[in-house]
Design a protein around this motif. Structure first.
Motif: not given
Length: 359
Positions: A172-173, A175, A185, A192, A201-203, A232, A250
């Protein structure tokens, strides 16, 4: 306008200071300063300055009695440099510098040169300049915007926060920052895009989508082109409980900024025990109070960032070490009371500087 107390200051801030839809590190800082000064015995008269209003600052400054203290947010100061210069000899002006502008060169547009000229005039009109990091102070001095004895550092503080529980996968990212070119970004999306072979994974990108709409459109196209739309999410501005919830979900905070005067997101992540991967720019190394709780990468380098993130997911031992260091770093974060104390000390010095305040 009369001044009835020796501990009285007129604080000029952007009118977005309390706007949940226009969240920024500068607004958070200004709010803590305003409330902290009041708690410590200062009378703070706050003047909200709209971005497109070029008369209110001058009118308010003109109403202040000789010798009055005026604390001016740097964004306001640069826009209203003419007004500050006009009153610089009779008022005690202090600029709160969250950032400094670009270095002027022949290659820059005329608008940038005009902004730099305003910045120079505004800063030189001030009796003191309060910078939000050692890096910002160094830039102010190097550009001859202020004399070394007149430039003080008051680092941003961090609100107390509950520790986050990391997941085993570290997938879990987060930003955080206004979606704009200087926040980088696109660099993170570029990194990514090289990691689609890693499952799960997710962001989440949390920050205003209204600052640079062309850039937001570019990121949207980039996410579609690289097939990241399912991984994302762009939430827009988050504040209060919604921001706390984003942090709570996160495992790793990524700060890919191209420029950053301090990096409050870094400090806020560590306050929650979340490790950080961040670009080595500006004041970010100062914000990373524990170098074992984060990894610094070259700015504007998607390949380097992708390598670090791949290693993050490849090594559970590394994730554990970084997370443990981040949890330990929670004890060393700066409180906002220290920020306010540094600013109050500067105001007290100016109040006792010998200039008479007329009632």
């Amino acid at each position: 306008m009369s001044v009835s107390s020796a501990r009285w200051v007129c604080f000029f801030v952007p009118d977005s200071i309390d706007d949940a839809d226009r969240v920024s590190g500068g607004n958070v800082y200004d709010r803590h300063v305003r409330e902290g000064l009041r708690r410590s015995g200062w009378t703070v008269h706050t003047v909200l300055i709209p971005r497109d209003d070029h008369t209110l600052t001058a009118q308010t400054l003109a109403q202040l009695p000789n010798g009055a203290l005026a604390l001016v947010d740097g964004l306001v100061a640069v826009r209203e440099s003419v007004a500050l210069r006009a009153h610089s000899t009779r008022l005690r002006l202090i600029i709160l510098a969250h950032m400094v502008g670009n270095v002027v060169s022949a290659a820059l547009a005329e608008a940038d040169a005009v902004s730099a000229d305003r910045e120079r005039h505004a800063f030189r009109a001030a009796k003191r300049i309060i910078a939000t990091s050692g890096w910002t102070r160094s830039e102010i001095i190097a550009r001859r915007l202020g004399r070394p004895p007149d430039v003080i550092v008051a680092y941003p503080g961090t609100d107390p926060a509950a520790p986050t529980s990391a997941s085993r996968s570290g997938n879990r990212l987060l930003c955080i920052g206004a979606v704009a070119p200087h926040k980088g970004q696109d660099v993170l999306l570029g990194a990514l895009a090289q990691l689609t072979d890693i499952d799960g994974w997710t962001c989440t990108f949390a920050g205003s989508l209204d600052i640079a709409t062309d850039f937001v459109d570019e990121l949207t196209r980039m996410a579609h082109r690289t097939r990241l739309t399912d991984r994302v999410t762009f939430t827009g501005s988050l504040a209060g409980a919604r921001l706390d919830e984003a942090y709570a979900r996160a495992d790793l905070v990524v700060v890919p900024s191209r420029s950053e005067s301090f990096g409050m997101v870094v400090a806020e992540a560590l306050a929650r025990g979340i490790p950080v991967v961040a670009a080595r720019v500006g004041g970010i190394p100062e914000a990373l109070s524990s170098m074992t709780a984060g990894i610094l990468v070259p700015p504007d380098d998607a390949q380097a960032l992708a390598v670090v993130l791949r290693r993050w997911w490849a090594s559970r031992a590394q994730r554990s070490r970084l997370t443990e260091a981040a949890v330990e770093a929670r004890g060393s974060v700066r409180p906002w009371s220290a920020t306010v104390a540094a600013i109050a000390s500067t105001l007290d010095e100016m109040a006792l500087s010998g200039m008479a305040v007329s009632a």
